[in-house]
Design a protein around this motif. Structure first.
Motif, short mmCIF file in Angstrom:
data_model
loop_
_atom_site.label_atom_id
_atom_site.label_comp_id
_atom_site.label_asym_id
_atom_site.label_seq_id
_atom_site.Cartn_x
_atom_site.Cartn_y
_atom_site.Cartn_z
N PRO B 228 -53.10 -18.87 35.47
CA PRO B 228 -53.56 -18.75 34.99
C PRO B 228 -54.17 -18.17 34.07
N ALA B 229 -55.00 -17.92 33.61
CA ALA B 229 -55.51 -17.28 32.58
C ALA B 229 -56.03 -15.38 32.98
N ASP B 230 -56.82 -15.24 34.16
CA ASP B 230 -57.03 -13.94 34.56
C ASP B 230 -55.83 -13.69 35.69
N ALA B 231 -54.22 -14.54 35.36
CA ALA B 231 -53.16 -13.58 36.01
C ALA B 231 -52.02 -13.57 35.18
N HIS B 232 -52.40 -13.39 34.93
CA HIS B 232 -51.51 -13.19 32.74
C HIS B 232 -50.99 -11.66 33.38
N PRO B 233 -49.79 -11.01 33.43
CA PRO B 233 -49.30 -10.13 33.30
C PRO B 233 -49.47 -8.57 32.19
N GLN B 234 -49.77 -7.93 33.24
CA GLN B 234 -50.48 -6.67 32.23
C GLN B 234 -48.98 -6.09 31.87
N THR B 235 -47.80 -5.59 32.44
CA THR B 235 -47.25 -5.03 32.51
C THR B 235 -45.70 -5.53 32.46
N LEU B 236 -44.83 -4.92 31.91
CA LEU B 236 -43.23 -5.65 32.28
C LEU B 236 -43.47 -5.58 34.14
N ARG B 362 -53.52 -32.52 28.73
CA ARG B 362 -51.64 -32.27 28.93
C ARG B 362 -50.98 -32.47 27.70
N SER B 363 -51.62 -32.06 26.96
CA SER B 363 -50.60 -31.77 25.56
C SER B 363 -49.55 -30.40 25.82
N PRO B 364 -48.55 -30.75 26.13
CA PRO B 364 -47.44 -28.70 26.01
C PRO B 364 -48.30 -27.53 25.04
N ALA B 365 -48.60 -28.51 24.15
CA ALA B 365 -49.31 -27.34 23.21
C ALA B 365 -50.32 -26.87 23.54
N SER B 366 -51.75 -28.00 25.12
CA SER B 366 -52.39 -26.95 25.60
C SER B 366 -52.29 -26.46 26.59
N ILE B 367 -51.05 -26.95 27.21
CA ILE B 367 -50.53 -26.19 28.51
C ILE B 367 -49.57 -24.68 28.72
N MET B 368 -48.64 -24.59 27.09
CA MET B 368 -48.66 -23.19 26.33
C MET B 368 -49.59 -21.99 26.23
N VAL B 369 -50.23 -21.39 26.47
CA VAL B 369 -50.84 -20.01 25.92
C VAL B 369 -50.70 -19.48 25.51
N PRO B 370 -51.20 -18.72 24.36
CA PRO B 370 -50.25 -17.26 24.02
C PRO B 370 -50.12 -15.86 24.99
N LEU B 371 -49.13 -15.65 25.44
CA LEU B 371 -49.06 -14.55 26.40
C LEU B 371 -49.51 -12.93 25.57
N ALA B 372 -49.72 -12.25 25.70
CA ALA B 372 -49.89 -11.03 24.64
C ALA B 372 -48.96 -9.67 25.41
N PRO B 373 -48.79 -9.07 24.50
CA PRO B 373 -47.58 -8.34 24.54
C PRO B 373 -48.08 -7.07 26.55
N MET B 374 -47.49 -6.62 26.78
CA MET B 374 -46.84 -6.35 28.05
C MET B 374 -46.65 -4.78 28.01
N GLU B 375 -47.50 -4.34 28.85
CA GLU B 375 -46.97 -2.44 29.33
C GLU B 375 -46.13 -2.27 29.72
N GLY B 376 -45.36 -1.71 29.13
CA GLY B 376 -43.45 -0.63 29.39
C GLY B 376 -43.81 0.07 30.17
N PRO B 377 -42.82 0.80 31.43
CA PRO B 377 -42.51 1.76 31.86
C PRO B 377 -43.54 3.19 31.53
N ASP B 378 -43.11 3.08 30.50
CA ASP B 378 -43.34 4.28 29.35
C ASP B 378 -44.63 4.04 29.07
N GLY B 379 -44.97 2.63 29.34
CA GLY B 379 -46.23 3.15 28.54
C GLY B 379 -46.40 2.21 27.31
N VAL B 380 -45.91 2.26 26.86
CA VAL B 380 -45.83 1.72 25.23
C VAL B 380 -45.44 0.14 25.35
#
Lengths: 315, 580
Positions: B228-236, B362-380
């Protein structure tokens, strides 16, 4: 050919005859293996075709999901109706019929006459001519010189550009020549001459009627080659009302293959639009385009085997 | 038949060679009389922007609601200037359903300019390039070519221009094209990006400042059924544990790949994750303080690849991706019950589904949502951003044209707002109309115009000609609820990436090369790209180990032996010349 191989017993006395020679064990095993192999081989040819027919009648989504594998799923003729929404498709079909028809007649006429001339040993410079023809099989001037020639002949953007440059296939010319050499004996010519026939008369009234197989083969090969070709049309025609079906089909199908990541400024929404069209039409288009050759083959097939076999003997 | 086959192979080989690298030799082979005006005289010096404008902009038409600080085309009166008699031949592209004779937009252009055009159509895509290259090499030049949508790259335009086949348009624009000039003044980069090495401009550039296209090279999607949208990972690290947890989740459709993509987009997917270790770019080239550098040799790249290798070993990244075709990915995306993968790459939803309709729940086009870039181990936390993808060279006038002034004005008229919108949406009142006050555009600001959902058969054409779509113009479109468009969702996708975009100073623009440079660059690009992708496949399938120093050294040495240093030098020279 296949029939003779598979059922050698047809020539044997009817079933139940006491004198019937039993097939040797080895032959029977071989037959089974051959039947299986040929059946598998036919399957690899028939299945893709059945698949496309079914796909063209199915719901595109079912095809995309992989649910459709043999028979149509959620059958509808919508894809065929959609073809008619694009006036260029019927027009392209008619263009293709016109081009192949003309190319077929023109090519066959020239090839039969040329082949006959080359088959006559009393033709002056016969070897030189043959060599010149064969030379073009191995070396080609390339696209640009060809384009310049076609342009200077004033054929650009006319149907002739699609028909004339590829009117004669040297390979077919040589097959035709060999056919005449092997099937029309020199003695026949001598006899006719004694009866006072001119060369033209001999060709028209004796040689041609004896050459139906090779004429049929030429007609078919030229017809199919022109029907399937798109490249001359792509290069020489810039008026889409002259486009043959193959080029239109190619445009529609290739629009599916745009790589959005490599096209700057091309926005994905446009690509989606192209893909929709392509998904909708691709299978029905393929079917439409295969119908004319499919219809033509059965009529020519019997000559085809005969003509090709004889012609391919060494002269 | 043999003859046909032979000839075709020869032709194909010839055509393949007609890319960037092959332009010069082919043309050189038939120089002289066959190319009208193709003597190759160098264009005279001209300082861009120095000539005085001779044609005034028409008065603005009142009643259009522009948002605040709107920068882009405006709705103005257009005065026809042509004689309506002389016929100009212009190459356009052909798409199914388009017939120039009856096309609404083609007729609108004729009405507004008074110029009669005989359109010649060539197909889209590579086929069109083949046809046009044959024409150009054969010396059979039309008056002008609408060469957008990949017919010519900026370098090809410059090469043909310097050979004398296309005439310089910069002075003509300055004198006679007030709309284009207005664009140059608002967006000076539209000049610099399309100026040839000799300092002249040989094509009228069309602006298409597509906001969401700037991140489409790294756009990655995640399955919202399971995340769900509120559970998107923020870091790798979060991403890794989430994927491990969901790998065998009972609610998953199938048990296939967790993260996958098509074989051609593997580098794109990798780049998305590498952005959490160092700034990366789709071209693998970056600017470091004005110096062109090769991305895969930068610090952090190895660490990033090592992380990716770990995901393959854990079975989270699917090795299938190195062989997957577009159709196979769509099959996975369209699976009954929702997409069977959790994460995939795609410029748009059309990359992984054929039911591309975000309005269906229920179209795959609405099930799949953009995943924002995540933070790497060094904070990049970065992503590629195509800062300079704002336009393309779309209109050239050839040396055969006897009246270039009319042609330039013909192009200029299409830079007016109403014309630019009509090009893509057909007749005003049928396909679109100016928006009412309060209507909302794609970006939530006041809309300039609104689309009307209607059948637009043969009303419009695509983006191959002259037009002016600034970002504000594109975002000024109000989209009614029931139209089938993905612009809205793509805008949101762009928004999700924008905060992490690489700085503009790091991005190397698409450069314009000279003939010699272009020939070399093409070869280097291919070889370097292949070497890189082979290594990607090797670590994905376990044939190479990033963490092994010898293997890494061999990988880096590969670039050197291909000639990455020369490649960078050429890029640097071209960059300094154009932007230095």
């Amino acid at each position: 050919m296949a029939t003779t191989l598979l059922t050698p017993s047809t020539d044997a006395p009817p079933h139940g005859s006491p004198r019937r020679i039993k097939e040797p064990r080895g032959d029977r095993v071989l037959n089974v293996i051959l039947i299986v192999l040929l059946a598998l081989f036919s399957l690899t040819i028939v299945y893709p075709f059945v698949y496309i027919v079914s796909a063209s009648l199915s719901d595109p989504l079912a095809v995309s999901r992989g649910e459709m594998w043999l028979w149509p799923v959620g059958g509808s003729a919508a894809a065929y109706e959609a073809l008619l929404d694009y006036p260029e498709i019927p027009r392209g079909f008619l263009n293709s019929v016109l081009y192949s028809g003309t190319a077929m007649l023109l090519g066959t006429a020239v090839t039969t006459m040329g082949g006959y001339a080359l088959s006559r040993s009393d033709l002056v410079g016969r070897n030189v001519f043959t060599l010149l023809f064969v030379f073009t099989m191995m070396f080609s001037g390339g696209m640009i010189p060809l384009y310049l020639v076609v342009g200077q002949l004033g054929m650009l953007n006319t149907p002739w550009a699609v028909i004339v440059p590829t009117a004669v296939s040297v390979w077919q010319l040589i097959v035709t020549r060999t056919f005449f050499q092997t099937t029309i004996p020199h003695e026949l010519l001598e006899t006719s001459r004694l009866d006072g026939a001119s060369d033209l008369r001999f060709f028209g009234q004796i040689a041609l009627p004896l050459s139906k197989p090779i004429i049929a083969v030429n007609l078919l090969l030229y017809g199919v080659a022109t029907w399937n070709s798109y490249f001359p049309a792509l290069i020489y025609l810039t008026d889409n009302s002259l486009y043959p079906l193959q080029l239109i089909m190619r445009n529609i199908l290739l629009e599916n293959s745009f790589d959005p990541s490599k096209i700057p400024g091309m926005d994905p929404a446009r690509i989606v639009e192209m893909q929709r069209l392509s998904d909708q039409l691709k299978y029905s288009l393929i079917i439409i385009a295969s119908i004319p050759p499919l219809v033509a083959y059965p009529f020519v097939q019997k000559h085809f085997v005969k003509g090709m076999m004889i012609g391919s003997l060494k002269g | 038949m043999t003859l046909h086959a032979n000839r075709r192979t020869v032709l194909k080989a010839g055509v393949a060679g007609l890319g960037l690298a092959g332009v010069a030799p082919v043309l050189a082979a038939c120089s002289g009389d066959s190319i009208p005006g193709g003597g190759g005289e160098p264009a005279a010096e001209y300082e861009q922007g120095s000539a005085a404008l001779e044609v005034e902009l028409g008065p603005e038409i009142e009643g259009v609601n522009y948002p605040e600080d709107y920068a882009g085309p405006r709705h103005r009166e257009l005065e026809p200037f042509g004689d309506g008699q002389t016929e100009f031949s212009v190459i356009g592209r052909s798409i199914p359903g388009l017939s120039y004779l009856e096309n609404y937009y083609a007729n609108l252009v004729e009405e507004k300019t008074g110029v009669k055009i005989a359109y010649q159509d060539v197909p889209l895509g590579e086929d069109g390039q083949t046809t046009v290259n044959a024409m150009l090499s054969g010396g059979d030049l039309p008056d002008a070519i609408m060469c957008g949508m990949e017919l010519f790259s900026p370098s090809q335009v410059a090469i043909y221009g310097e050979m004398g086949m296309f005439i310089p348009v910069d002075e003509l624009i300055d004198r006679l094209a007030p709309h284009v000039r207005d664009m140059f003044e608002t967006f000076p980069e539209m000049r610099s990006l399309f100026t040839a090495p000799d300092g002249r401009m040989y094509a009228v550039p069309s602006m298409n400042d597509c906001y969401h296209c700037k991140s489409s090279g790294v756009r990655t999607w995640i399955n919202s059924d399971l995340v769900p949208a509120d559970a998107h990972p923020q870091t790798l690290a979060e991403f890794e544990s989430l994927m491990t947890e969901l790998k065998d989740h009972p609610d998953r459709t199938g048990s296939g790949a967790v993260v996958t993509t098509t074989s051609t987009t593997v580098p794109n997917l990798f780049n998305f994750f590498l952005g959490s270790f160092l700034p990366v770019s789709t071209t693998h080239l970056l600017l470091d303080d004005g110096k062109v550098v090769w991305g895969p040799s930068q610090e952090g790249y190895r660490e990033g690849l090592s992380w990716i290798q770990k995901q393959f070993r854990a079975g989270l990244f699917s090795t299938d991706m190195f062989a997957l075709t577009d159709e196979q990915l769509k099959r996975l995306g369209d699976a009954n019950g929702g997409p069977s993968f959790l994460v995939t790459h795609g410029g748009s939803q059309g990359s992984f589904t054929s039911v591309n309709d975000p309005s269906q729940e229920r179209s795959p086009a609405s099930i799949m949502v953009p995943l924002a870039p995540m933070e790497g181990p060094d904070g990049v936390r970065t992503c590629d951003w195509d800062w300079y993808q704002i336009g393309s060279p779309n209109f050239v006038i050839t040396s055969s044209c006897e009246d270039p002034e009319t042609m330039i004005r013909w192009a200029d008229h299409q830079f007016e707002l109403g014309m630019t919108v009509a090009m893509g949406a057909g007749e005003q009142g049928v396909g679109w109309d100016f928006a009412d006050e309060g209507a909302m555009g794609i970006n939530g600001a006041q809309a300039v115009y609104t689309r009307i959902p209607n059948d637009l058969d043969n009303q419009l054409w695509w983006e191959w000609g002259p037009y002016y779509k600034s970002e504000d113009q594109r975002h000024g479109e109000a989209v009614p609820q029931d139209t089938l468009t993905i612009e809205g969702t793509l805008y949101e996708a762009g928004k999700a990436y924008e905060p992490y975009r690489i700085p503009k100073e790091s991005k190397l623009p698409l450069l314009v090369f000279t003939t010699d440079e272009a020939a070399q660059v093409g070869e280097f690009e291919t070889n370097l790209g292949q070497h890189l992708e082979q290594f990607f496949a090797a670590i994905g399938t376990g044939r190479a180990d990033v963490d092994d120093d010898a293997a890494w050294q061999e990988f880096q040495d590969g670039f050197t032996s291909i000639g990455v240093d020369t490649f960078l030098e050429i890029q640097q020279t071209a960059y300094d010349r154009q932007f230095g």
